[in-house]
Each structure stands twice: as C-alpha cells, then as structure tokens.
Design a protein around this motif. Structure first.
Motif, PDB file in Angstrom:
ATOM      1  N   PRO A  24       0.812  -1.233   0.000  1.00 56.35           N
ATOM      2  CA  PRO A  24       0.000   0.000   0.000  1.00 56.35           C
ATOM      3  C   PRO A  24       0.841   1.277   0.000  1.00 56.35           C
ATOM      4  N   MET A  25       1.977   1.276   0.718  1.00 55.22           N
ATOM      5  CA  MET A  25       2.819   2.465   0.759  1.00 55.22           C
ATOM      6  C   MET A  25       3.397   2.775  -0.627  1.00 55.22           C
ATOM      7  N   ALA A  26       3.882   1.731  -1.300  1.00 53.50           N
ATOM      8  CA  ALA A  26       4.430   1.928  -2.639  1.00 53.50           C
ATOM      9  C   ALA A  26       3.332   2.353  -3.606  1.00 53.50           C
ATOM     10  N   PHE A  27       2.151   1.773  -3.442  1.00 53.15           N
ATOM     11  CA  PHE A  27       1.039   2.149  -4.318  1.00 53.15           C
ATOM     12  C   PHE A  27       0.683   3.614  -4.155  1.00 53.15           C
ATOM     13  N   ASP A  28       0.681   4.083  -2.901  1.00 51.42           N
ATOM     14  CA  ASP A  28       0.327   5.479  -2.638  1.00 51.42           C
ATOM     15  C   ASP A  28       1.360   6.432  -3.220  1.00 51.42           C
ATOM     16  N   GLN A  29       2.642   6.058  -3.176  1.00 52.65           N
ATOM     17  CA  GLN A  29       3.688   6.934  -3.687  1.00 52.65           C
ATOM     18  C   GLN A  29       3.804   6.890  -5.209  1.00 52.65           C
ATOM     19  N   MET A  30       3.433   5.764  -5.815  1.00 52.98           N
ATOM     20  CA  MET A  30       3.670   5.585  -7.240  1.00 52.98           C
ATOM     21  C   MET A  30       2.440   5.852  -8.096  1.00 52.98           C
ATOM     22  N   ARG A  31       1.247   5.916  -7.511  1.00 52.69           N
ATOM     23  CA  ARG A  31       0.038   5.941  -8.334  1.00 52.69           C
ATOM     24  C   ARG A  31      -0.074   7.212  -9.168  1.00 52.69           C
TER      25      ARG A  31
END
Length: 357
Positions: A196-203
C-alpha cells in the motif's frame, strides 16, 4: 524478398558522394527556415500553455500575475502550476524525442521507441524498487535509480538483439524490448498492489504527468538532459555512417561499438531523467522521429535539431488538450497514447507491407 535493413552494396567513395548529395538542402525548402518556424510555433504553444487551463483566467489577469506576481488564487495557478508544467514539457518532450531518434537510428527499426523497447518500464521499475526496498522518496534518489534502470534495460535489450548476430537485428530487439517491458510492468504492478505504501507513492507518478508543481525537482534533471542531447548531436555524423550499415560505417572510419554505446548512454540519460521527473510517457519517442524525418530528411544532425523542438511542441499541446477537455483534466500520457496508438498501428502496417520486419 530484399532485406531493406541490409547495407547497400557500394563503395565507400560512392557512399560519401551520395550521402553528401542527399544531405544538401534543396532550393524548395530550407532546413534552417523550417527550424525557425518550429521555434516560433513552440514559443506560441508555450504562451498558450500559460494562458489556457482548466480554470478560465482572463489574459489581462495573466499578464498582471506575470508582471507583478500578485498574491491571489490566479497567481498560484499560473506560477505554481501552469509555468512549471510548461518548463517540464520542454525538458521531457525534448528528451523523449531525441531518445526516440537515437533508438531508431542504432536499431534501424522504425517502430522503436523508449516505451516499446522497455526503457521507460526499466526506469519505472528501478524507481519502484528504490521506494520499496530502500524507502527512497527524494527526487535525487529517483533520478539516479531511473537513470540506472534505463541504462541497464537499454544495454540488456541491445545485447539480446545482437546475440549471435553479425549486426543489429531489428525484429529481435523489438520483440526483446516488448517482452522485457511487459515483464517489468507486470512485476511493478504486482509489487504496488501488494504494498500500500508503494502504491500510494507511485500511483500519481506512474501515470505520467507534467503537473509536478515544483521547478526545483526539474532543475535536477536539466544537466543530464542537456548532456544527453549534446552527446546525441556530437555522434550524429557517426550515426549517419551507421545508417548505411556497420561494414560501410567501419570503412568510413566509424567506431561502431563506441558509437552504439555512446548512444545507449545518451538514451539512458534522457529517458531516465524524463521518467524520473514526469513518470513514463509513451509514444513521443515513436512519433517525433518520423515527423522530423519528413521535415529534415535523412541527416541525423538536422533530425535531432527538429526533434528537440517537435517533442516539446507535441507534449505541451497534449497537456493543454488534457487540461481543457475534461473537468478534472486528463493526464498527458493518456492523451499521447490516444494519438500515438493509431500512429503505431499505421507505421506497423506500412513496415510489414514493405517487408521490413
């Protein structure tokens, strides 16, 4: 069927004469005149980019903001949104267009571009890996990771395309690039869905957008992009020789492997830097070389100069369209995909109809 990618059977002396004749400007059209016209068109579209957006602002208000920098909502929109994204469009458009010219030149493949060959996917994957494994969040870290990702992917695809081959195989390079790009994109999607953290930063970044609202981030990519473009200009005469075939290029005194490695390094600088600041934006590197070649002819130097102006012209125009056709605005990568996909289909049909692949 004749292989159109094989070098012509002629002497080096005849090649020099024919190439010099082909590169001479005709009386009907002046390359420098067209270049000046493109520069004026680019200045005009940059002006439109500052004056036009999702929110309607009168031209007089825009001029007041630009001259006095007043404290108002309009000032924030112009100074912190429209102006930065115009500057980003100039940098990213020029970088991707020149990278596309280099890729098509060294592979001798008219369908090659940073997106199709997996270079953008490699840069994105390395940035994602840095976010997940190292906790990277700053722009300098993204920039270096994107550069190394683009470089490693470019070199890997190139060596796959030349493995057990006497010269570059355009079909193998295209297939290798598509396969590697799809693999890296699939792995990146899996990682972001599970983290979820990577998704939030990369989306937001992964969608490809010029709206970064911070020129200090773009300033870090200016030098790598300028250096990559200058390197492309320096090796352009050698790329002209290389377009005639590796054997003839060697006969003309060109160090083929050194030129190809220099081109790969320039591609990595350009694609890595542009992907780091704006995310992956496709089809610019595919379309612009074909448009520039129609205007400039086969001369690689003029082709690169035209691409430097045509790339920003296209990407800023796409950004303006994305701003005004929807309430919440459409990202520039989506607009370029709508334009680029039909162009790719058309080029693929043209290429296969002439037996090039």
């Amino acid at each position: 069927m004749t292989n159109l990618f094989s070098p012509p059977e002629t002497s080096c002396h005849d090649v020099k004469i024919s190439r010099q004749r082909a590169m001479l400007p005709t009386r009907r059209s002046s390359p420098s005149g067209k270049l000046i016209a493109l520069l004026l068109a680019l200045l005009m579209i940059c002006t439109v980019s500052i004056f036009v957006g999702a929110k309607s602002i009168s031209p007089s208000m825009v001029m007041d903001v630009l001259l006095a920098n007043t404290d108002s909502t309009e000032s924030l929109i112009i100074v912190e949104s429209r102006f930065p994204r115009t500057v980003i469009g100039l940098l990213v458009g020029a970088a991707l267009a020149v990278a596309g010219c280099l890729i098509q030149s060294i592979t001798r493949n008219p369908l090659a571009d940073p997106g199709i060959l997996g270079v953008n996917a490699g840069a994105s994957f390395f940035v994602l890996a840095g976010v997940v494994l190292l906790g990277n969040q700053s722009m300098p870290e993204h920039l270096w990771l994107a550069f190394f990702g683009a470089l490693i992917t470019s070199v890997f695809v190139y060596f796959v395309g030349t493995y057990k081959e006497a010269r570059v195989n355009p079909l193998k390079i295209t297939l290798a690039g598509v396969a590697i790009g799809a693999l890296l994109a699939g792995v990146s999607s899996s990682i972001t869905l599970m983290n979820p953290m990577a998704f939030d930063q990369m989306r937001f970044w992964d969608a490809g957008s010029l709206d970064i609202r911070d020129l200090s981030l773009a300033s870090m990519a200016v030098l790598p992009i300028i250096f990559g473009i200058l390197l492309a200009l320096v090796i352009s005469p050698a790329l002209d020789n290389l377009s005639l075939g590796e054997e003839i290029a060697q006969g003309l005194g060109t160090h083929v492997k050194l030129v190809q490695l220099a081109a790969l390094f320039s591609i990595a600088l350009l694609c890595g830097s542009s992907t780091a600041i704006a995310g992956p934006i496709g089809f610019i590197g595919l379309m612009i070389p074909h448009i520039a070649r129609r205007l400039s002819g086969p001369n690689q130097l003029w082709l690169t100069l035209y691409a430097i102006l045509l790339g920003p012209l296209l990407i800023i125009s796409a950004d303006i369209v994305g701003r005004v056709i929807a309430v919440n605005e459409i990202r520039v990568s989506i607009v370029t995909a709508f334009v680029g996909a039909p162009v790719l289909i058309y080029l693929a049909r043209q290429v296969t109809s002439f037996g090039k692949l």
